[in-house]
Every structure is written in structure tokens, then in C-alpha cells.
Motif scaffolding. Sequence first.
Motif, PDB file in Angstrom:
ATOM      1  N   GLY A   1       5.398  -6.899  -6.553  1.00 52.69           N
ATOM      2  CA  GLY A   1       5.629  -6.082  -6.526  1.00 52.69           C
ATOM      3  C   GLY A   1       4.197  -4.600  -5.701  1.00 52.69           C
ATOM      4  O   GLY A   1       3.867  -4.805  -4.353  1.00 52.69           O
ATOM      5  N   LYS A   2       3.981  -4.613  -6.768  1.00 53.22           N
ATOM      6  CA  LYS A   2       3.155  -3.254  -6.654  1.00 53.22           C
ATOM      7  C   LYS A   2       1.985  -4.146  -6.007  1.00 53.22           C
ATOM      8  O   LYS A   2       1.412  -3.560  -5.145  1.00 53.22           O
ATOM      9  N   ILE A   3       1.324  -5.189  -6.745  1.00 56.78           N
ATOM     10  CA  ILE A   3       0.270  -5.586  -6.227  1.00 56.78           C
ATOM     11  C   ILE A   3      -0.301  -5.954  -4.441  1.00 56.78           C
ATOM     12  O   ILE A   3      -0.752  -5.656  -3.730  1.00 56.78           O
TER      13      ILE A   3
ATOM     14  N   LEU B   1       4.757  -4.646   2.905  1.00 54.00           N
ATOM     15  CA  LEU B   1       5.945  -3.392   2.254  1.00 54.00           C
ATOM     16  C   LEU B   1       7.271  -4.537   3.042  1.00 54.00           C
ATOM     17  O   LEU B   1       7.199  -4.655   3.717  1.00 54.00           O
TER      18      LEU B   1
ATOM     19  N   GLU C   1       2.435  -5.084  -2.591  1.00 51.57           N
ATOM     20  CA  GLU C   1       2.197  -3.498  -1.792  1.00 51.57           C
ATOM     21  C   GLU C   1       1.053  -3.113  -1.754  1.00 51.57           C
ATOM     22  O   GLU C   1       0.754  -2.721  -0.549  1.00 51.57           O
ATOM     23  N   SER C   2      -0.064  -2.621  -3.012  1.00 48.49           N
ATOM     24  CA  SER C   2      -1.651  -2.516  -2.742  1.00 48.49           C
ATOM     25  C   SER C   2      -2.524  -2.810  -1.657  1.00 48.49           C
ATOM     26  O   SER C   2      -3.008  -2.847  -1.421  1.00 48.49           O
TER      27      SER C   2
ATOM     28  N   TYR D   1       8.097  -9.116 -12.010  1.00 53.12           N
ATOM     29  CA  TYR D   1       8.116  -9.023 -10.879  1.00 53.12           C
ATOM     30  C   TYR D   1       7.539  -7.989 -10.016  1.00 53.12           C
ATOM     31  O   TYR D   1       6.949  -7.782  -9.014  1.00 53.12           O
ATOM     32  N   ASN D   2       7.988  -6.946 -10.530  1.00 53.70           N
ATOM     33  CA  ASN D   2       7.514  -5.628 -10.259  1.00 53.70           C
ATOM     34  C   ASN D   2       6.406  -5.302 -10.118  1.00 53.70           C
ATOM     35  O   ASN D   2       5.658  -4.124  -9.245  1.00 53.70           O
ATOM     36  N   LYS D   3       6.022  -5.931 -11.868  1.00 54.40           N
ATOM     37  CA  LYS D   3       3.927  -5.617 -11.086  1.00 54.40           C
ATOM     38  C   LYS D   3       3.770  -6.483 -10.123  1.00 54.40           C
ATOM     39  O   LYS D   3       2.877  -6.085  -9.711  1.00 54.40           O
TER      40      LYS D   3
END
Length: 188
Positions: A123-125, A132, A127-128, A119-121
Motif C-alpha cells: 500500500g505504501k509503495i 490513493l 501511495e508513493s 499489505y501495508n508495505k
Amino acid sequence: MTDNVNEEKEQGLDQADISENLKNEEDLNKESAQEDIEEKVEDEAESDSMAKENQELKDKYVRLYSEFENYRRRTAKEKLDMISTASINLIQEILPVMDDFERSFKVEGNDQEGSKLIYNKLGKILESKGLLPMEDLIGKEFDAEYHEAITQIPAPSEDLKGKIVDVVEKGYMLSDKVVRFAKVVIGN
């Protein structure tokens, strides 16, 4: 004597011819001067009309150039907007997966470390790529441009009247554009 008379006659004729020729020359000079004046007037009128036409063409050129520059800027901006929001459809399809992850974390507790990592990974992709989430909405004023009101409930306190009391589904922004409205509950 007749020779003298003849000579005088011839001289008289010559003088008459000369005076007639002079008159004809004067008339010709007057006519040519008149023609010169008329020609100059025509040239000036033609020059004025050409100057006006030239000015009109310059004005037309400036307008066309300005229109082209505006068109070029507008299309460049549209192209940048299209590039920045090109992945919006894909992101809208991925958001329900993110929601499912969040729901599973609430139900299953902390024993899902692998799922949280994924999930975090993800989310970071996202976001990049410019996605947001709309954060910290509880207690903020309702704004129809960013929020979708699902229902209204009695406000738990006076300061929450007309404000967001709960968030049912997160909202997301992509490059200052709303991808998904936050579904919220409003206090009344």
C-alpha cells in the motif's frame, strides 16, 4: 550683299534650328517629367503593395508562432500526463491482490501479522506512486464520476437516502484520475 543675305539666311536657319532644338528640349523635359511622375506613382503603388505584403507576412508569422507555442505546451502537458499515469495498467492489475488481502483480514482475524505487514508495505509503495484510495465514502452523496452503484437498498435512516450506505469494493485515484470506481450500495 549676297553674303549678307546668305549670312542672314544662315542666322535665320540657325535661329530656326535653335528654336526647334529648344522646342524639342522642352518636349523632352515635359516627357521626362511625366515619366518621372509616372515612375514615382508606380514606386508608391509598389511600395504600398510591398508594405501590405510585409504586414500579411508578419501576421502569418505571429499566428504560426502562436500555434507552435500552443502545440509545444499541449505536448508537454500530454507528456507529463502520460508519465504520471504510465503505471496505471500495472496498478489496475495489482488492485485485486490488495482486495484479496483485505478480504483475508476480515475472515482470518488478527493472526496474519506477516500478511498485514506485506499489505501495508505494498500500500505504501502504491501511495508513493500517486495511488490513493477513496476513503470514508459511507454517508456521502453518490457521484457517478467516482462511484459505481451496485444496488439500492432501503436506507437505514432518513439522512442516508440517496447517499452511500455500504462500499463493496474500494475505489482508487491516481493523480486526480479515477483508476477504479468505488462499487457502492445506495440507500433509497
